[in-house]
Scaffold this active site. Structure first.
Site, PDB file in Angstrom:
ATOM      1  N   ASP A 259       0.635  -1.261  -0.034  1.00 49.74           N
ATOM      2  CA  ASP A 259       0.003  -0.103   0.102  1.00 49.74           C
ATOM      3  C   ASP A 259       0.767   1.398  -0.185  1.00 49.74           C
ATOM      4  O   ASP A 259       1.839   1.387   0.280  1.00 49.74           O
ATOM      5  CB  ASP A 259      -1.097  -0.133   1.068  1.00 49.74           C
ATOM      6  CG  ASP A 259      -2.463   0.635   0.719  1.00 49.74           C
ATOM      7  OD1 ASP A 259      -2.320   1.083  -0.486  1.00 49.74           O
ATOM      8  OD2 ASP A 259      -3.278   0.439   1.385  1.00 49.74           O
ATOM      9  N   LYS A 397     -16.010   9.032  -0.126  1.00 47.87           N
ATOM     10  CA  LYS A 397     -17.205   8.202  -0.269  1.00 47.87           C
ATOM     11  C   LYS A 397     -18.554   8.561  -0.664  1.00 47.87           C
ATOM     12  O   LYS A 397     -19.288   7.696  -0.878  1.00 47.87           O
ATOM     13  CB  LYS A 397     -17.423   7.550   1.176  1.00 47.87           C
ATOM     14  CG  LYS A 397     -15.831   7.055   1.827  1.00 47.87           C
ATOM     15  CD  LYS A 397     -15.581   5.595   1.072  1.00 47.87           C
ATOM     16  CE  LYS A 397     -14.355   5.259   1.653  1.00 47.87           C
ATOM     17  NZ  LYS A 397     -13.724   4.164   1.161  1.00 47.87           N
ATOM     18  N   ASP A 613      32.162   3.856 -25.170  1.00 49.05           N
ATOM     19  CA  ASP A 613      30.803   4.347 -25.782  1.00 49.05           C
ATOM     20  C   ASP A 613      30.619   5.851 -25.601  1.00 49.05           C
ATOM     21  O   ASP A 613      31.445   6.098 -24.221  1.00 49.05           O
ATOM     22  CB  ASP A 613      29.669   3.567 -25.434  1.00 49.05           C
ATOM     23  CG  ASP A 613      28.273   4.152 -26.015  1.00 49.05           C
ATOM     24  OD1 ASP A 613      27.952   4.483 -26.928  1.00 49.05           O
ATOM     25  OD2 ASP A 613      27.611   4.668 -24.966  1.00 49.05           O
ATOM     26  N   TYR A 614      30.046   6.670 -26.260  1.00 47.95           N
ATOM     27  CA  TYR A 614      29.707   8.110 -25.662  1.00 47.95           C
ATOM     28  C   TYR A 614      28.570   8.558 -25.255  1.00 47.95           C
ATOM     29  O   TYR A 614      28.677   8.506 -23.972  1.00 47.95           O
ATOM     30  CB  TYR A 614      30.119   8.994 -27.079  1.00 47.95           C
ATOM     31  CG  TYR A 614      29.947  10.508 -26.477  1.00 47.95           C
ATOM     32  CD1 TYR A 614      31.193  11.023 -25.723  1.00 47.95           C
ATOM     33  CD2 TYR A 614      28.975  11.091 -26.620  1.00 47.95           C
ATOM     34  CE1 TYR A 614      31.021  12.284 -25.412  1.00 47.95           C
ATOM     35  CE2 TYR A 614      28.925  12.386 -26.432  1.00 47.95           C
ATOM     36  CZ  TYR A 614      30.049  13.245 -25.637  1.00 47.95           C
ATOM     37  OH  TYR A 614      30.035  14.206 -24.963  1.00 47.95           O
TER      38      TYR A 614
HETATM   39  O1  LIG Z   1      26.710   5.110 -29.573  1.00 51.24           O
HETATM   40  P1  LIG Z   1      26.448   6.286 -28.529  1.00 51.24           P
HETATM   41  O2  LIG Z   1      27.645   7.175 -28.324  1.00 51.24           O
HETATM   42  O3  LIG Z   1      25.758   5.961 -27.266  1.00 51.24           O
HETATM   43  O4  LIG Z   1      25.321   7.209 -29.327  1.00 51.24           O
HETATM   44  C1  LIG Z   1      23.996   6.603 -29.598  1.00 51.24           C
HETATM   45  C2  LIG Z   1      23.102   7.839 -30.045  1.00 51.24           C
HETATM   46  O5  LIG Z   1      23.122   8.874 -29.184  1.00 51.24           O
HETATM   47  C3  LIG Z   1      22.603  10.046 -29.597  1.00 51.24           C
HETATM   48  O6  LIG Z   1      21.253  10.117 -28.967  1.00 51.24           O
HETATM   49  C4  LIG Z   1      21.195   9.782 -27.653  1.00 51.24           C
HETATM   50  O7  LIG Z   1      21.707  10.606 -26.820  1.00 51.24           O
HETATM   51  C5  LIG Z   1      21.224  12.331 -26.810  1.00 51.24           C
HETATM   52  C6  LIG Z   1      21.926  12.874 -25.996  1.00 51.24           C
HETATM   53  O8  LIG Z   1      21.796  12.639 -24.810  1.00 51.24           O
HETATM   54  C7  LIG Z   1      19.673  11.988 -26.611  1.00 51.24           C
HETATM   55  O9  LIG Z   1      19.023  13.497 -26.618  1.00 51.24           O
HETATM   56  C8  LIG Z   1      19.013  10.862 -27.610  1.00 51.24           C
HETATM   57  O10 LIG Z   1      17.609  11.004 -26.979  1.00 51.24           O
HETATM   58  C9  LIG Z   1      19.511   9.859 -27.521  1.00 51.24           C
HETATM   59  O11 LIG Z   1      18.864   8.846 -28.260  1.00 51.24           O
HETATM   60  C10 LIG Z   1      22.805  10.504 -30.727  1.00 51.24           C
HETATM   61  O12 LIG Z   1      22.046  11.869 -31.103  1.00 51.24           O
HETATM   62  C11 LIG Z   1      22.773   9.602 -31.942  1.00 51.24           C
HETATM   63  O13 LIG Z   1      23.141   9.816 -33.203  1.00 51.24           O
HETATM   64  C12 LIG Z   1      23.471   8.208 -31.273  1.00 51.24           C
HETATM   65  O14 LIG Z   1      23.532   7.250 -32.420  1.00 51.24           O
END
Ligand SMILES: O=P(O)(O)OC[C@H]1O[C@H](O[C@H]2O[C@H](CO)[C@@H](O)[C@H](O)[C@H]2O)[C@H](O)[C@@H](O)[C@@H]1O
Length: 895
Positions: A259, A397, A613-614
């Site tokens: 709850d 109620k 990864d970025y």
């Molecule tokens: O492989 P990555 O480096 O993880 O990139 C994947 C895609 O990332 C980006 O989009 C994502 O991040 C944006 C910024 O935080 C966010 O706004 C978006 O919603 C996410 O999907 C980027 O724009 C893509 O081109 C990449 O492929």
């Protein structure tokens, strides 16, 4: 439009024995597949179903009023003695939940963890008899000549221990009736008095209760301060509950939190017990997202709930509101099984309506004391139709609206004047307001003045608690039940009405359509309680209903009530949580990155690889892609690491080369791969290698056209065109519509274009990407390994599905294998200048222990990575620390 997958439904009525058999089977299957189960269930409830009274000589300096003999003591009352100051008695209220929990003792050992409540200094002189009103004891006790109470802060350690021992021996009436039943232990949570009351009377009753029943605070409180004023005690009490549960938890226990009082407990428990199987059952309604979003602490409450593995509601519509709120308010994604994904931790959503203990209620309707009361009522209202209403006096109620509807009946159908009476019993509620009480009294007086006469009083209103016998006599004598709350989570009185009517008149029921129970009771006369006309017409219809129709409706309702009982409900909860244990394999969590081991391996290695990864890994996800720029910490870490000649550092991203160069291009030793492996720029090299050059890219225009179609129809969405891939983003769109459109678009691409073209469709974080089939991040990882076979350490981190290709590529070892051989990857052979060039396999220097694949997200996220960290900040911190080690090494060597 319905963009949600249906939550997992409880199956259609099945017998209790069948559900129990399913539970038994699930448990034996789990055990056979190595999932540990203790056979115990822990229920976490706001109150213990036991009142603990301090009636004997106290060792604390507590003034005791004159004692009352323990006339109505516990089911099996341990008597207070000189050495035992405690006496236990039944706490009434929440009977559906409590009887359901008790019934599980036939299959499971159980613990019920709950607050003691304030401690009475004498046994209650009679059981609180707010019968039929699922009130808390606090509410019902307050209406009685209840003994004085002491706050739990004043209870000494020794007395607490004594009570805990006594509670361990306590057996409730329900438990005793189960032959061969297993042990249930009641575990008290000792709360600070001020916090306990700030939590309950404050945040629960003043903030959450109105909101969950569609009332905003300014509409209910005369002295409205802030919806946030009792947040601190709510937090503190939830933390105290979680702590207590963690103390008694054993691996393999199932935990059910009950709850709205305890909505933060699931996530607090998840932190303390990452591997526990946690269910949350919400007994109240859950409002639509437009109401819920008004709550200042909306995100905290949702995150608190989402710590559970399974969140269960009374009805499908409440579960749907919850799902929609998670998407709209927090931007969380729905999985294709209808769960909510929070950084990889998936909380499943379901519903399962609670019932009553039908057998017990049926037995109660036969109590000897009922018949004389029934006779008296019959005699009193002879020749008149009797309408019965029984509600707590709480705005939700709808008693005021019901009285107005009754007045409308007398006005619109005057043939009933003198021929029908409404007996309305309202029990005092905790949130009882004098204003509401006055309003009800005035309305009753008005109706009686207008339509009554010397020998006829149309409305008989009793603002009091009634005893069990009176309650059942009232339900049994009725020609019509009218239960019309403005909102109600479930409503058990209506179920009790049907059972009581089984042996008398089989009278019909007028029910509000805004109650959880209504979705199960299509044979009741369902009304909108706000429409006085509709309610009056339904009352009229009910009073005139033929005996055949009454019988036919009653029989169907009776079947529903006696098959969906509190016992089947409780067994279903056990079954549903066990099914989650199987589905999510809760036993397999990704462990947190072992910092010491990471650093010692790094230190020992002569050559190291960083494959990073970025978005979502080095930079947190933000609304606008162009705003996801590297933080000073990220730049500092990458600078430190890439300056060490022993390190090879690569960013492997879905971004295009332009973005990466713009933000990271100044780091000369940094290698980069763009567009999911489509392009590579080697460390120190000025130019990019394009792996997609020789590929057929004619699909790009077709994909662009499809993405444009969806962009036009999805406000806030946009297209990111890269050199060899295209991304459609919907993060800034309406979350439900965006997700719906995304799924439609994905379906179109996968079932049409992707069958004919060499492309892959990727579902990303609020985006959909299309890239050439031949390239992916895993290929780039293999390429880097191939050219750096002497690397002795690998740190590879990523947060989304495309990064799993990198982790997969690093799964090089199998069985006892210590070293790995790598065949020349496509990313090497395809790019050979001379097609005749021969590439040999290479033996890699890395070992299983020196590869640190790292998923960014929740520990329960499904991943091939061996370790996890929770956020990009954590990744950056590890990188900074490793970079610092490099700097220190360099400093030492230059000395
Ligand atoms: O492989 P990555 O480096 O993880 O990139 C994947 C895609 O990332 C980006 O989009 C994502 O991040 C944006 C910024 O935080 C966010 O706004 C978006 O919603 C996410 O999907 C980027 O724009 C893509 O081109 C990449 O492929």
């Amino acid at each position: 439009m319905d963009s949600f997958a249906e939550p997992r439904r409880p199956s259609a009525p099945v017998s209790l024995a069948a559900v129990r058999e399913q539970v038994r089977k699930l448990e034996s299957d789990h055990r056979a597949s190595g999932i540990p189960l203790s056979g115990r269930i822990i229920h976490v409830c706001h109150y213990l179903p036991v009142v603990s009274s301090l009636v004997g000589p106290s060792r604390a300096a507590i003034p005791s009023p004159p004692q009352t003999p323990p006339a109505q003591a516990s089911d099996i009352p341990p008597s207070p003695t000189d050495s035992q100051p405690w006496a236990l008695s039944v706490r009434y209220g929440h009977s559906a939940m409590i009887s359901g929990i008790a019934s599980l003792a036939s299959t499971h050992e159980q613990l019920v963890v709950g607050w003691t409540g304030d401690i009475p200094t004498a046994l209650p002189t009679m059981p609180p008899s707010a019968y039929g009103a699922p009130s808390t004891s606090t509410a019902s006790e307050s209406a009685h000549a209840s003994p004085s109470k002491v706050p739990t802060n004043d209870i000494g350690e020794e007395e607490r221990r004594e009570l805990e021992q006594l509670l361990a021996k306590y057996r409730s009436r329900d438990e005793v009736s189960i032959e061969g039943g297993k042990q249930t232990t009641y575990v008290p949570v000792w709360l600070d008095n001020k916090e306990a009351h700030g939590h309950y009377e404050g945040y629960c009753k003043q903030t959450l209760w109105p909101l969950f029943h569609y009332l905003l605070w300014q509409d209910v409180a005369t002295e409205y301060a802030s919806a946030d004023s009792h947040w601190a005690p709510y937090n503190a009490v939830n933390a105290a509950f979680a702590k207590r549960v963690a103390e008694v938890y054993r691996p393999g226990d199932l935990i059910w939190v009950h709850d709205y009082h305890l909505l933060l407990v699931p996530s607090l428990l998840r932190q303390a017990l990452p591997e526990a199987a946690i269910g949350l059952f919400v007994h109240t309604p859950f409002p639509s997202s437009e109401i819920f979003r008004c709550l200042p602490r909306r995100k905290e409450i949702l995150d608190g709930m989402l710590g559970a593995n399974l969140i269960c509601f009374q009805t499908y519509s409440y579960s749907r509101h919850f799902t929609s709120t998670c998407v709209r308010v927090c931007g969380y994604e729905i999985t294709n099984t209808g769960g909510i994904d929070v950084q990889g931790h998936v909380a499943a959503i379901s519903y399962c309506p609670v019932g009553v203990d039908a057998e017990r209620v049926a037995k109660d309707t036969l109590r000897a004391g009922i018949e004389p009361k029934l006779e008296a009522l019959r005699a009193l209202y002879e020749g008149k139709k009797i309408i019965v209403g029984r509600d707590k006096l709480d705005v939700v109620k709808g008693v005021v609206q019901k009285l107005r509807a009754f007045e409308k009946l007398l006005r619109d159908y005057p043939q009933w004047i003198g021929n029908v009476v409404l007996i309305q019993v309202t029990s005092p509620a905790l949130s009882d307001s004098p204003k509401l009480e006055r309003q009800v009294s005035e309305l009753v007086a008005h109706i009686n003045g207008e339509y009554g006469s010397l020998d006829f009083i149309p409305v008989h209103h009793y603002h009091q608690t009634i005893k069990k016998d009176e309650f059942y006599a009232l339900l049994s004598v009725a020609d019509l039940g009218v239960i019309t709350p403005l909102r109600d989570g479930m409503n058990t009185t209506s179920m009790e009405f049907i059972i009581a009517q089984e042996r008398t008149k089989r009278s019909p029921l007028v029910l509000s359509e805004f109650m959880g129970i209504s979705s199960n009771m299509s044979d009741a006369l369902q009304v909108n309680p706000w429409s006085l006309e509709e309610v009056a017409a339904a009352i009229h219809q009910g009073l005139l209903m033929s005996d055949e129709e009454k019988l036919s409706r009653h029989q169907k309702l009776y079947k529903t009530v006696t098959t969906h009982t509190s016992h089947t409900w409780a067994a279903m909860l056990a079954k549903m949580l066990l099914a989650q244990v199987g589905r999510q394999n809760l036993a397999r969590q990704t462990p947190p990155m072992p910092k010491d081991r990471l650093e010692s391996r790094y230190h020992a290695a002569k050559k190291r690889l960083f494959l990073l990864d970025y978005d979502g890994t080095l930079a947190p996800i933000v609304r606008v892609p162009s705003a996801a720029v590297p933080s000073p910490e990220t730049l500092e870490a990458l600078e430190r690491l890439s300056s060490d000649p022993r390190n090879v550092v690569f960013i492997i991203s879905g971004r295009d080369g332009h973005f990466l160069e713009q933000h990271l291009g100044h780091l000369k030793n940094l290698g980069m791969s763009a567009e999911h492996g489509g392009f590579v720029r080697e460390p120190g090299a000025p130019d990019w290698t394009n792996f997609t050059e020789s590929l057929d890219m004619s699909w790009m225009d077709e994909v662009l056209e499809i993405f444009r179609y969806y962009t036009e129809r999805t406000t806030g969405s946009h297209i990111e065109v890269k050199k060899s891939s295209i991304t459609w983003h919907y993060r800034s769109s309406d979350p439900e519509w965006g997700l719906f459109q995304c799924r439609q678009c994905q379906d179109l691409l996968e079932n049409n274009l992707a069958r004919k073209r060499p492309i892959e469709v990727l579902v990303g974080k609020k985006n959909l990407e299309v890239r050439p089939l031949a390239v992916n991040k895993g290929e780039i990882v293999k390429r880097i390994l191939y050219y750096n076979p002497d690397a002795e350490f690998v740190f590879c981190a990523g947060d989304d599905k495309t990064d799993e290709d990198m982790f997969r590529a690093l799964l090089l070892f199998s069985g006892d294998q210590k070293t790995a051989r790598l065949e020349p990857p496509l990313s090497v052979t395809l790019l050979a200048k001379e097609p005749s060039t021969k590439f040999d396999p290479v033996d890699l220097a890395i070992t299983r222990e020196s590869v640190f694949t790292t998923a960014v997200g929740h520990s329960s996220k499904r991943t091939l990575a061996v370790w996890h960290v929770t956020s990009p900040e954590e990744v950056n911190q590890h990188l900074l620390d490793l970079g610092r080690m490099s700097q220190e090494d360099e400093a030492k060597s230059s000395l």
